[in-house]
Design an enzyme around this catalytic site. Sequence first.
Site, PDB file in Angstrom:
ATOM      1  N   THR A  34      30.004 -43.014   1.732  1.00 49.87           N
ATOM      2  CA  THR A  34      30.697 -44.180   0.965  1.00 49.87           C
ATOM      3  C   THR A  34      32.145 -44.653   0.941  1.00 49.87           C
ATOM      4  OG1 THR A  34      30.831 -42.548  -0.877  1.00 49.87           O
ATOM      5  CG2 THR A  34      28.910 -43.988  -0.999  1.00 49.87           C
ATOM      6  N   LEU A 122      33.510 -29.005   7.183  1.00 45.68           N
ATOM      7  CA  LEU A 122      34.652 -29.107   5.860  1.00 45.68           C
ATOM      8  C   LEU A 122      35.889 -29.585   6.467  1.00 45.68           C
ATOM      9  CD1 LEU A 122      33.752 -25.103   5.323  1.00 45.68           C
ATOM     10  CD2 LEU A 122      32.744 -27.092   4.376  1.00 45.68           C
ATOM     11  N   SER A 123      36.048 -30.468   7.305  1.00 44.56           N
ATOM     12  CA  SER A 123      37.280 -31.194   7.709  1.00 44.56           C
ATOM     13  C   SER A 123      38.534 -30.456   8.052  1.00 44.56           C
ATOM     14  CB  SER A 123      37.726 -32.021   6.468  1.00 44.56           C
ATOM     15  OG  SER A 123      36.756 -32.844   5.921  1.00 44.56           O
ATOM     16  N   SER A 125      39.621 -30.707  10.801  1.00 45.66           N
ATOM     17  CA  SER A 125      40.302 -31.512  11.566  1.00 45.66           C
ATOM     18  C   SER A 125      41.379 -32.455  10.611  1.00 45.66           C
ATOM     19  CB  SER A 125      39.659 -32.659  12.438  1.00 45.66           C
ATOM     20  OG  SER A 125      38.630 -33.117  11.952  1.00 45.66           O
ATOM     21  N   ASP A 169      38.804 -37.257   3.728  1.00 50.42           N
ATOM     22  CA  ASP A 169      38.918 -35.853   4.063  1.00 50.42           C
ATOM     23  C   ASP A 169      40.610 -35.667   4.084  1.00 50.42           C
ATOM     24  OD1 ASP A 169      36.298 -35.963   4.605  1.00 50.42           O
ATOM     25  OD2 ASP A 169      36.543 -35.955   6.794  1.00 50.42           O
ATOM     26  N   TYR A 219      27.966 -41.749  13.971  1.00 52.52           N
ATOM     27  CA  TYR A 219      28.858 -42.051  12.688  1.00 52.52           C
ATOM     28  C   TYR A 219      29.490 -43.387  12.872  1.00 52.52           C
ATOM     29  CZ  TYR A 219      32.623 -41.565   9.089  1.00 52.52           C
ATOM     30  OH  TYR A 219      33.268 -41.482   7.903  1.00 52.52           O
TER      31      TYR A 219
HETATM   32  C1  GLA Z   1      33.274 -37.403   7.512  1.00 49.52           C
HETATM   33  C2  GLA Z   1      34.455 -38.695   7.500  1.00 49.52           C
HETATM   34  C3  GLA Z   1      34.885 -38.935   6.133  1.00 49.52           C
HETATM   35  C4  GLA Z   1      33.415 -39.481   5.410  1.00 49.52           C
HETATM   36  C5  GLA Z   1      32.185 -38.392   5.703  1.00 49.52           C
HETATM   37  C6  GLA Z   1      30.963 -38.635   4.991  1.00 49.52           C
HETATM   38  O1  GLA Z   1      33.940 -36.357   6.912  1.00 49.52           O
HETATM   39  O2  GLA Z   1      35.707 -38.102   7.947  1.00 49.52           O
HETATM   40  O3  GLA Z   1      35.619 -39.927   6.007  1.00 49.52           O
HETATM   41  O4  GLA Z   1      32.857 -40.583   5.775  1.00 49.52           O
HETATM   42  O5  GLA Z   1      32.211 -37.890   7.004  1.00 49.52           O
HETATM   43  O6  GLA Z   1      31.065 -39.057   3.809  1.00 49.52           O
END
Ligand code: GLA
Length: 384
Positions: A34, A122-123, A125, A169, A219
């Site tokens: 979103t 879990l981000s 990056s 993120d 994505y």
């Molecule tokens: C990744 C992207 C985010 C977000 C999610 C999905 O983590 O980096 O910006 O779009 O996917 O919600």
Amino acid sequence: MNALNVRQLFEKKFGNGYLVFRAPGRINLIGEHTDYNLGYVLPAAINKYIYLAIQPNETGTYHIHAADLREDASFDQEFRKNDLPGWARYPAGVIRELTGRGYQLKGFNAVFGGNIPSGAGLSSSAALEMAFALAINTMDKLELPPLELAKAGQQAEHHTVGVRCGIMDQFASVFGKTNQLIRLDCRNLNHTYYPFKSKDHTILLANTGVSHALAESAYNERRDQCEEGVRMLAREFSEVRSLRDVSPDMLRTVGKKLDPVILKRCEYVIEENERVIGACSALEKGDPDLTGEFMWSSHEGLRDKYEVSCKELDFLVDTARAISGVKGARMMGGGFGGCTINLLETRHVESFKEISSEKFFEQFKTRPEYYEVSIAEGAGILSE
Ligand code: GLA
């Protein structure tokens, strides 16, 4: 790798006189895909981190050692991204964004490592970008506010890494607060904190161990499809700039004119925004059952309408449904692998792990990893 390991490695490689920063990974309770549609998300920073030891140098060159990978990269501002290993594109991208805004940056020597599993959704990056952005902001005295650091990280992904991600993120990594979820409105970037701490309930992540190579292109494709939907909807409703401006009624009116795949994508995003709002009021009421209901339906939408789940994630969510004490579960992050997020009664955590691990093993012959995470403070300096 922890902060002490990173320090020791730094001292061995570059000597003394350095700063240490740390930036956390994130969870997202609900509100997936979103953010780039200018909708709502409900993430939080977690107690898993990238640690960065760093000192400026006078050479104008960036020397970085990736401790967990035991790899080095050296480059200057004129770098070509294809000459860099994948991980170095994140700090290099941040440098490019900041120099592009006209800031003069010094070279540096750096060592980083951490405990955020990569490819798990879990981000790690974003945490890497935020650790470097914060370090540069401090060392070069740029005095940029946290939001600008988050934006520089997001732009680094767009321009240097090649993923057209939203801002969730990076935002969570810098704006995280202990025991608080962040409800972020991605249209105006206003955010509100929702307390989340209860000894009776736990957030447990289950990592499928799967990460699909196609995740990045899928994505970007989802993002294109949403944009295509917006273009079609704007022909009928001139006020529409993003899917955030589209009501379920508007979508029904235009629905038949849309390609069925685009229609599904748009439906998902519009419904997911409503679920975030619903989950926030469930949290306000202190109603974990209702919060969990929104999580289950989020997963169904991601699986059937947005089509970013995979069989391992679906299996873990289906299994979770049959385990006592589980309030809600869903895939988390971009999709195609990584973790599920489970909201469950604390007293059932051990039995949850046993049952879900056993069933997953019967099916896939590997076991998920489980992480009980706590909600933590955003990126900061650890020591000078
Ligand atoms: C990744 C992207 C985010 C977000 C999610 C999905 O983590 O980096 O910006 O779009 O996917 O919600």
